[in-house]
Design an enzyme around this catalytic site. Structure first.
Site, short mmCIF file in Angstrom:
data_model
loop_
_atom_site.label_atom_id
_atom_site.label_comp_id
_atom_site.label_asym_id
_atom_site.label_seq_id
_atom_site.Cartn_x
_atom_site.Cartn_y
_atom_site.Cartn_z
N HIS A 79 11.72 18.04 38.91
CA HIS A 79 10.64 17.06 38.79
C HIS A 79 9.27 17.74 38.77
O HIS A 79 9.09 18.88 39.23
CB HIS A 79 10.71 16.05 39.94
CG HIS A 79 10.45 16.63 41.30
ND1 HIS A 79 9.19 16.96 41.74
CD2 HIS A 79 11.30 16.95 42.31
CE1 HIS A 79 9.26 17.45 42.96
NE2 HIS A 79 10.54 17.47 43.34
N GLU A 153 17.14 15.39 46.40
CA GLU A 153 16.72 16.63 47.05
C GLU A 153 17.46 16.83 48.37
O GLU A 153 18.07 15.91 48.91
CB GLU A 153 15.19 16.57 47.28
CG GLU A 153 14.58 17.77 47.96
CD GLU A 153 14.80 19.07 47.22
OE1 GLU A 153 15.94 19.57 47.26
OE2 GLU A 153 13.84 19.59 46.62
#
Length: 513
Positions: A79, A153
């Site tokens: 990202h 994550e």
């Protein structure tokens, strides 16, 4: 964020390749205290040992891939910069941050890199920052994106939401372990990296099934904001149902310069090795293929034919040709990229193309003041070391090209590269210079082996990596040359502009394109 596309055919042989998915015409896009009683102490130690063995078994068990019938390619994208990235706040799997304007711009740059490529599906983490990055890159493609919580994550528990200096002050030794020994990092009764590996296993089982490098490689292979990594998958040559062969085609191709000042896995570094593959040479593959055919015919006529020796003999001296016009352009582009760095030493193979590339880089470095990149001329030391001279001399036409070689040839290359690696570390060990950047110019095969030494791998892994002509790979040493190196990028070619090989295109001619 993940993506799959068809790479060229891979003539691979070993099962040691570790990594990441598809169909021949498909692509896919993704993001105690001890008691005084010795008996009690022994019981505790036994329990701890058993727990460690269990964890080890869970982490390093070999789960085979599902079989695949055709070659596949996976594109990985991290990202873009988030608000918590910008604040220096520990995110983990929390979902309170969004993309900054810079993060959205990074995602847009990655979109442009992939705009002309077709994909079958996009997998994304459900976290806002990752999903938004995926939406920007995926653009107007009609196929819906698939979110998978296993792609989120790492879970960092009590670390999450803290500024980095707060985490260091509040947790001390645990924070330090998180930085330097992530695989054994423990917080709130959890081993986050080990849990992450378990999630990754589940995720890849759903996408393709994935056999990984161990947890000790966390923070060793870097992935920057919106950096693109490419993995090639090929079916087994024997047609069996075992795991496919995998090759890391490139790692962390970022929108920004890979050599720009910054940190490696959150840690500052002042020692760096940059591996530069020489540019394309004169003669070209077509001429060598013609020579190969003629050599084979002559050997057949004489009644002696050893395929490997013929192939190696035909391509002998190919790496000793001077660079072609394309190679010269590649050398100039590489020199321009490295102008952002104050290079201390350039070492090269004694072969013509390598010396040419090294000379171009040196001249541009020493003209830094004239070019406006520095206020004073730079002095660059140039050396040649024969250990960088690749004896295989076979052009890297395809990912995993080193898997063509017999064990004897690979062993010789590995032994030679070990000497070259030690020479480079010696260059980096100059204590008179607190900051030192060494550029090594050589053939792709020797550089692949050097990266293997950096990662403490074995020769069997060499077919798991690929390098193109004119590419650069960056190795950082935040703990100095006696510490473990981290690989910032592999096979970076974006600096070559229109002369770079597209992310999702074959590296050889293919009628499909």
């Amino acid at each position: 964020m993940l993506s799959v596309s068809p790479p060229p055919s891979l003539p691979l042989r070993h099962h040691h390749n570790r990594s990441l998915i598809h169909h021949r015409k498909h692509r896919l896009l993704f993001t105690i205290r001890s008691s005084s009683s010795s008996s009690i102490q022994e019981a505790v130690e036994e329990k701890t040992s058993n727990e460690k063995n269990l964890l080890s078994s869970e982490l390093y068990s070999t789960t085979p891939f599902p079989s695949i019938k055709a070659a596949k390619r996976v594109i990985l994208v991290r990202h873009g910069q988030s608000t918590w990235n910008e604040e220096g706040r520990i995110q983990g799997s929390s979902d309170f941050s969004v993309l900054t304007k810079k993060g959205e711009a990074q995602a847009e740059t990655s979109r442009q890199m992939l705009i002309d490529d077709s994909f079958d599906v996009c997998f994304s983490s459900p976290l806002i920052r990752s999903k938004r990055t995926a939406e920007i890159i995926w653009g107007s493609r009609k196929v819906n994106m698939i979110t998978d919580s296993d792609l989120r994550e790492i879970d960092l528990y009590s670390f999450q939401g803290l500024l980095k200096h707060e985490g260091k002050a509040r947790f001390g030794a645990a924070f330090r372990q998180w930085q330097v020994d992530a695989a054994n990092f423990n917080i709130d009764g959890h081993f986050p990296v080990r849990e992450l590996w378990g999630r990754a296993r589940n995720c890849w089982n759903k996408i393709l099934a994935h056999e990984r490098l161990g947890t000790e490689y966390f923070r060793i292979l870097l992935q920057s904001n919106c950096g693109v990594s490419v993995l090639d998958f090929a079916p087994r040559v024997d047609g069996g149902d075992g795991s496919p062969y995998i090759c890391l085609n490139r790692l962390n191709q970022t929108p920004n310069s890979p050599v720009a000042a910054g940190s490696s896995a959150g840690r500052k570094t002042s020692k760096r090795i940059i591996l530069v593959s020489h540019g394309t040479t004169q003669g070209g593959t077509e001429v060598n293929i013609c020579s190969l055919i003629i050599t084979i015919l002559v050997c057949l006529f004489d009644g002696i034919f050893d395929p490997f020796n013929v192939f190696q003999a035909t391509f002998s001296n190919s790496g000793n040709q001077p660079m072609s016009m394309l190679g010269i352009i590649q050398s100039q582009k590489t020199a321009e990229l490295l102008l952002d760095l104050n290079v201390s030493t350039i070492v090269s193979s004694p072969k013509n193309a390598c010396v040419e590339m090294a000379t171009t880089i040196s001249r541009v470095q020493e003209a830094a003041d004239c070019l406006g990149a520095d206020c004073v001329p730079r002095c660059v030391e140039m050396k040649q070391i024969k250990e960088l001279d690749d004896a295989t001399e076979v052009p890297p036409l395809q990912p995993g090209f080193l898997n063509r070689f017999e064990d004897e040839a690979l062993s010789a290359l590995w032994e030679q590269s070990g000497k070259a690696w030690q020479s480079l570390l010696n260059e980096l060990s100059d204590e008179s210079k607190p900051e030192k950047i060494v550029v090594a110019v050589g053939d792709p095969a020797i550089h692949i082996a050097l990266m293997g030494h950096c990662l403490n791998l074995t020769a069997d892994w060499m077919g798991s990596f690929h390098l193109d002509a004119g590419s650069i790979s960056v190795l950082d040493f935040p703990d100095g040359p006696t510490g473990r190196g981290t690989i910032r990028c592999i096979n970076y070619t974006a600096h070559l502009g229109r002369w770079s090989i597209p992310i999702t295109r074959s590296t050889i001619d293919d009628e499909e394109f």
